[in-house]
Structure formats: C-alpha cells, structure tokens
Design a protein around this motif. Structure first.
Motif, PDB file in Angstrom:
ATOM      1  N   THR A   3       0.824  -1.140   0.446  1.00 14.86           N
ATOM      2  CA  THR A   3       0.374  -0.136   0.104  1.00 14.86           C
ATOM      3  C   THR A   3       1.576   1.285  -0.143  1.00 14.86           C
ATOM      4  O   THR A   3       1.971   0.827  -0.111  1.00 14.86           O
ATOM      5  CB  THR A   3      -0.785  -0.188   1.258  1.00 14.86           C
TER       6      THR A   3
ATOM      7  N   GLN B 100      -1.337   5.778   3.206  1.00 18.29           N
ATOM      8  CA  GLN B 100      -2.899   4.149   3.680  1.00 18.29           C
ATOM      9  C   GLN B 100      -2.512   3.305   4.403  1.00 18.29           C
ATOM     10  O   GLN B 100      -3.454   2.718   5.066  1.00 18.29           O
ATOM     11  CB  GLN B 100      -3.182   4.371   2.034  1.00 18.29           C
TER      12      GLN B 100
ATOM     13  N   GLU C 249      -4.538   2.837   8.433  1.00 17.06           N
ATOM     14  CA  GLU C 249      -6.007   2.597   8.399  1.00 17.06           C
ATOM     15  C   GLU C 249      -6.032   1.215   7.586  1.00 17.06           C
ATOM     16  O   GLU C 249      -6.704   0.802   7.753  1.00 17.06           O
ATOM     17  CB  GLU C 249      -6.409   3.589   6.786  1.00 17.06           C
ATOM     18  N   TYR C 250      -5.018   0.229   6.473  1.00 19.17           N
ATOM     19  CA  TYR C 250      -5.402  -0.798   6.060  1.00 19.17           C
ATOM     20  C   TYR C 250      -4.502  -1.575   7.572  1.00 19.17           C
ATOM     21  O   TYR C 250      -5.452  -2.690   7.330  1.00 19.17           O
ATOM     22  CB  TYR C 250      -4.301  -0.906   4.702  1.00 19.17           C
TER      23      TYR C 250
ATOM     24  N   GLN D 262     -12.822  -3.749   0.260  1.00 17.99           N
ATOM     25  CA  GLN D 262     -12.389  -3.765   0.494  1.00 17.99           C
ATOM     26  C   GLN D 262     -10.427  -3.581   0.528  1.00 17.99           C
ATOM     27  O   GLN D 262     -10.347  -1.961   0.249  1.00 17.99           O
ATOM     28  CB  GLN D 262     -12.573  -3.290   2.259  1.00 17.99           C
ATOM     29  N   ASP D 263      -9.888  -3.802   0.008  1.00 20.20           N
ATOM     30  CA  ASP D 263      -8.737  -4.205  -0.428  1.00 20.20           C
ATOM     31  C   ASP D 263      -8.398  -3.219  -1.762  1.00 20.20           C
ATOM     32  O   ASP D 263      -7.228  -2.401  -1.421  1.00 20.20           O
ATOM     33  CB  ASP D 263      -8.153  -6.078  -0.642  1.00 20.20           C
TER      34      ASP D 263
ATOM     35  N   PHE E 215      -6.965   0.141  -0.902  1.00 23.75           N
ATOM     36  CA  PHE E 215      -5.614   0.496   0.069  1.00 23.75           C
ATOM     37  C   PHE E 215      -4.279  -0.741  -1.291  1.00 23.75           C
ATOM     38  O   PHE E 215      -3.047   0.626  -1.623  1.00 23.75           O
ATOM     39  CB  PHE E 215      -5.647  -0.306   0.391  1.00 23.75           C
TER      40      PHE E 215
END
Length: 101
Positions: free
Chosen positions: A10, A14, A17-18, A80-81, A84
């Motif tokens: 990522t 980010q 958050e990841y 959601q991946d 990121f």
C-alpha cells in the motif's frame, strides 16, 4: 502444518488504515476458519510503500480450501482491498512447517 504467506503493498499514507482493516476484518476471518492454527500480520515500511505479509498456519489443505476456495494457491481478497492495495498479487505461497517453538 502448512504456513500460508501472502504479500501486498500500500502507499505509506494508507498503511495505518490498512493495518487496522486487516486487524478488524482479515484476522477474524482467518482465525474463525476451522483448522486455522493462528495468523499474523507483518509490516515493513520502505521508500513510501508499506509491505504487508499475512502469515497463517493451517492443519491441512481442506481447511485452506474452506478459507480460500479450491485453488489452494490463489490469493484471497476482500472488496475493501481495492481501496488500499497497489496491485493484486494473484498467488500466495505455502510452506511445510518442519519445526515450531
């Protein structure tokens, strides 16, 4: 015992958050699958990129299939991946655990 290793990258901006996403979504999924013997997330920051590894341990191939599907070496991703990751590596690697402490 089989160790399953996945890698993703990522942007560093980010990464925190990841990391939270993996802890909240991926780790419970891994650990909640019967036959999972444990899972960890590893992180390394380097030149504006954060590398993530998930290292999970399984009692056999049937348990991995229950988690990831019939193609044992295909990487499992969550919707959601896409928010990121810089790319989607298609494969994971499996390792036979020969010694554990």
């Amino acid at each position: 015992m089989i160790a399953r290793l996945w890698h993703g990258r990522t942007p560093l901006a980010q990464a925190d958050e990841y990391e939270r996403f993996l802890a909240a979504r991926a780790m419970p999924d891994y650990r909640g699958t019967p036959g999972n013997l444990g899972a960890q997330v590893l992180r390394r920051d380097e030149s504006g990129i954060a590398h993530f590894l998930t290292l999970s341990y399984w009692d056999g191939e049937a348990s991995i299939r229950a988690f990831a599907g019939d193609d044992l070496l295909r990487a499992k991703y969550y919707p959601q991946d896409a928010d990121f990751l810089l790319e989607f590596e298609p494969r994971v690697t499996h390792w036979t655990v020969t010694s554990a402490g």
